[in-house]
Design a protein around this motif. Structure first.
Motif, short mmCIF file in Angstrom:
data_model
loop_
_atom_site.label_atom_id
_atom_site.label_comp_id
_atom_site.label_asym_id
_atom_site.label_seq_id
_atom_site.Cartn_x
_atom_site.Cartn_y
_atom_site.Cartn_z
N LYS A 179 61.25 36.77 -7.56
CA LYS A 179 60.83 35.38 -7.75
C LYS A 179 59.75 35.23 -8.81
N ASN A 180 59.18 36.34 -9.22
CA ASN A 180 58.15 36.32 -10.26
C ASN A 180 58.80 35.97 -11.59
N LYS A 181 58.25 34.97 -12.26
CA LYS A 181 58.82 34.52 -13.54
C LYS A 181 58.81 35.62 -14.59
N ASP A 182 57.86 36.55 -14.48
CA ASP A 182 57.76 37.63 -15.46
C ASP A 182 58.64 38.83 -15.11
N PHE A 183 59.34 38.72 -14.00
CA PHE A 183 60.16 39.86 -13.57
C PHE A 183 61.31 40.06 -14.56
N ILE A 184 61.51 41.32 -14.96
CA ILE A 184 62.55 41.64 -15.93
C ILE A 184 63.76 42.23 -15.21
N ILE A 185 64.91 41.59 -15.38
CA ILE A 185 66.15 42.12 -14.83
C ILE A 185 66.76 43.03 -15.88
N THR A 186 66.85 44.30 -15.58
CA THR A 186 67.32 45.29 -16.55
C THR A 186 68.82 45.16 -16.77
N THR A 187 69.28 45.78 -17.85
CA THR A 187 70.71 45.80 -18.14
C THR A 187 71.47 46.48 -17.01
N GLU A 188 70.87 47.53 -16.44
CA GLU A 188 71.51 48.24 -15.33
C GLU A 188 71.70 47.31 -14.13
N SER A 189 70.69 46.45 -13.88
CA SER A 189 70.79 45.50 -12.77
C SER A 189 71.91 44.50 -13.01
N PHE A 190 72.00 44.01 -14.25
CA PHE A 190 73.08 43.09 -14.59
C PHE A 190 74.43 43.75 -14.33
N GLU A 191 74.60 44.97 -14.81
CA GLU A 191 75.88 45.65 -14.66
C GLU A 191 76.20 45.92 -13.20
N GLU A 192 75.17 46.26 -12.43
CA GLU A 192 75.37 46.56 -11.01
C GLU A 192 75.93 45.36 -10.27
N ILE A 193 75.30 44.20 -10.44
CA ILE A 193 75.75 43.01 -9.70
C ILE A 193 77.07 42.50 -10.25
N LEU A 194 77.28 42.63 -11.54
CA LEU A 194 78.53 42.17 -12.13
C LEU A 194 79.71 43.02 -11.65
N ARG A 195 79.47 44.31 -11.47
CA ARG A 195 80.52 45.18 -10.93
C ARG A 195 80.91 44.77 -9.52
N GLU A 196 79.86 44.44 -8.70
CA GLU A 196 80.13 44.01 -7.33
C GLU A 196 80.92 42.71 -7.31
N ILE A 197 80.54 41.77 -8.17
CA ILE A 197 81.22 40.49 -8.21
C ILE A 197 82.64 40.65 -8.73
N LYS A 198 82.81 41.53 -9.69
CA LYS A 198 84.15 41.78 -10.22
C LYS A 198 85.06 42.34 -9.13
N LYS A 199 84.53 43.28 -8.33
CA LYS A 199 85.33 43.85 -7.25
C LYS A 199 85.70 42.78 -6.23
N GLU A 200 84.72 41.91 -5.92
CA GLU A 200 84.97 40.83 -4.96
C GLU A 200 86.04 39.89 -5.48
N MET A 201 85.95 39.50 -6.76
CA MET A 201 86.93 38.59 -7.33
C MET A 201 88.32 39.23 -7.37
N ALA A 202 88.35 40.53 -7.71
CA ALA A 202 89.62 41.23 -7.76
C ALA A 202 90.26 41.28 -6.38
N LYS A 203 89.42 41.47 -5.35
CA LYS A 203 89.93 41.51 -3.97
C LYS A 203 90.49 40.15 -3.56
N VAL A 204 89.74 39.09 -3.89
CA VAL A 204 90.22 37.74 -3.57
C VAL A 204 91.49 37.43 -4.33
N LEU A 205 91.51 37.84 -5.60
CA LEU A 205 92.68 37.60 -6.44
C LEU A 205 93.92 38.27 -5.84
N LYS A 206 93.74 39.49 -5.37
CA LYS A 206 94.86 40.24 -4.79
C LYS A 206 95.34 39.59 -3.50
#
Length: 409
Positions: free
Chosen positions: A247-274
């Motif tokens: 919640k800290n405005k100065d908090f930096i979300i790293t590229t690794e964090s972006f990729e981690e959550i995007l992978r999870e969302i991609k798997k979820e969408m793929a599961k729903v799609l199937k």
């Protein structure tokens, strides 16, 4: 236009931040869920063995859910039909041809699962479990309380996503005794967070307002700070700190964090799609597929950004190595110089001692020389005095008359 693009970028960042928060929530819940699952399994087996006077080592690995006969008997219902005494629809107790557990244990576990499912009527998810593992694996029992598909291969809490853990805690009455919050009430924190997960992962535009993302995170924190037991769990409180940092405005979300959550969302969408490929309309299917393509594009953009960062990091690491080599060489040179300086100081010290010794010996020699000089001069004076006074007296005695003696006197 530029302001709008920046705003959209910030909304996307808030969406990813909320998704990352779900990951932290899961990390905080895993140890707690594993502990309670183990306690539940131990209590179930102890109660069954005690009630049925079974050996403490008895287990079973041969029963199948589809063919297992429960221990409980059906009761008469409307129109003369028999129904499950616990209210489960299509319960095996009402079916003919079911087989009782040969070790007299699996039927009782079946009854426990039905009795402790909090939904009304109870609706365990038998597709998620393998009855052959009930007597030896705590998590195989827990998966019956996850009312969502796709968990049959999960072997522990750590392999289960946040949604599965929340399903377990909400649907399993055994867990309720370890939670302070009344999860049977509408709109409690556990139910709200479970819904957030669906909203975040199934978002149509992958955007969230900052206030909405922070509200979701506050509710995740509330779950982990449940006063009964979670508040005392170290891992849960570590996760709380990470959520607060998000919640800290100065908090930096790293590229690794972006990729981690995007992978999870991609798997979820793929599961729903199937799961919806055959049931959904073509329009719904195409819309979901488009979201998946957009998500892959975002992941690609993030990866390109990561490659650029890695390139910069590589250059920085090379510079650091060069500096470290230079510093190492300078350190060696300083050590060698220090060694030489030490030798020089030793030599100077020895020289000083030698000079002091010579000075002492010289002073002593000078004193002796002075004494010899004094003695020599005294001898010279004595000789000079002797020559002046004594050499004038005749060596032979002379004769003096009496009258001369008298006159002399």
């Amino acid at each position: 236009m530029a302001h709008q693009l920046q705003l959209e970028k910030e909304k996307y960042r808030q969406w990813v931040k909320a998704g990352l928060g779900l990951g932290y929530l899961k990390d905080g819940l895993v140890p707690f869920c594993n502990d309670i699952a183990d306690q539940q399994h131990k209590d179930i087996l102890q109660n069954i063995r005690s009630t049925k006077s079974l050996p403490s080592t008895v287990t079973c690995g041969s029963c199948q859910v589809e063919t297992l006969k429960p221990d409980h008997k059906p009761v008469p219902g409307n129109a003369g039909k028999k129904v499950c005494r616990f209210g489960q629809a299509k319960c095996s107790c009402c079916c003919k041809g079911k087989i009782a557990c040969p070790n007299n244990i699996c039927g009782a576990i079946y009854d426990f699962i039905v009795q402790h499912h909090s939904s009304s009527p109870p609706a365990p998810n038998w597709k998620n479990t393998d009855a052959q593992q009930w007597s030896t694996d705590p998590w195989s029992i827990c998966k019956c309380f996850i009312n969502a598909p796709g968990y049959e291969q999960k072997q522990s809490a750590s392999e289960t996503d946040c949604t599965g853990l929340l399903h377990l805690m909400i649907n399993n009455q055994y867990f309720h005794s370890h939670i302070g919050c009344d999860v049977t009430k509408a709109n409690n924190f556990f139910l709200k967070v479970r819904q957030y997960r669906n909203n975040i992962f199934h978002s149509s535009n992958m955007e969230l307002e900052e206030s909405e993302a922070n509200s979701h995170i506050d509710d995740m924190i509330a779950v982990l700070q449940d006063g009964k037991e979670l508040l005392q769990q170290p891992n849960a409180q570590i996760a709380v700190k990470k959520l607060q940092d998000l919640k800290n405005k100065d908090f930096i979300i790293t590229t690794e964090s972006f990729e981690e959550i995007l992978r999870e969302i991609k798997k979820e969408m793929a599961k729903v799609l199937k799961s919806t490929e055959s049931a959904a309309t073509k329009e719904e299917y195409d819309d979901l597929k488009k979201k998946l393509i957009d998500l892959e594009a975002k992941m690609s953009d993030e990866k390109e950004g990561k490659l650029e960062i890695e390139k910069e990091l590589k250059g920085l690491k090379k510079t650091m190595k060069e500096l470290e080599f230079q510093m190492s060489r300078e350190t060696l040179e300083k050590a060698e110089l220090k060694k030489k300086l030490g030798v020089l100081e030793t030599l100077v010290s020895e020289q000083k001692e030698e000079m002091a010794k010579i000075k002492t010996e010289t002073s002593f020699s000078q004193s002796q020389a002075d004494n010899e000089q004094t003695k020599l001069e005294w001898q010279k004076e004595m000789i000079a005095s002797y020559c002046k006074n004594l050499l004038k007296v005749p060596a032979m005695p002379f004769t003096t008359t009496r009258s001369e003696m008298i006159n002399f006197q």
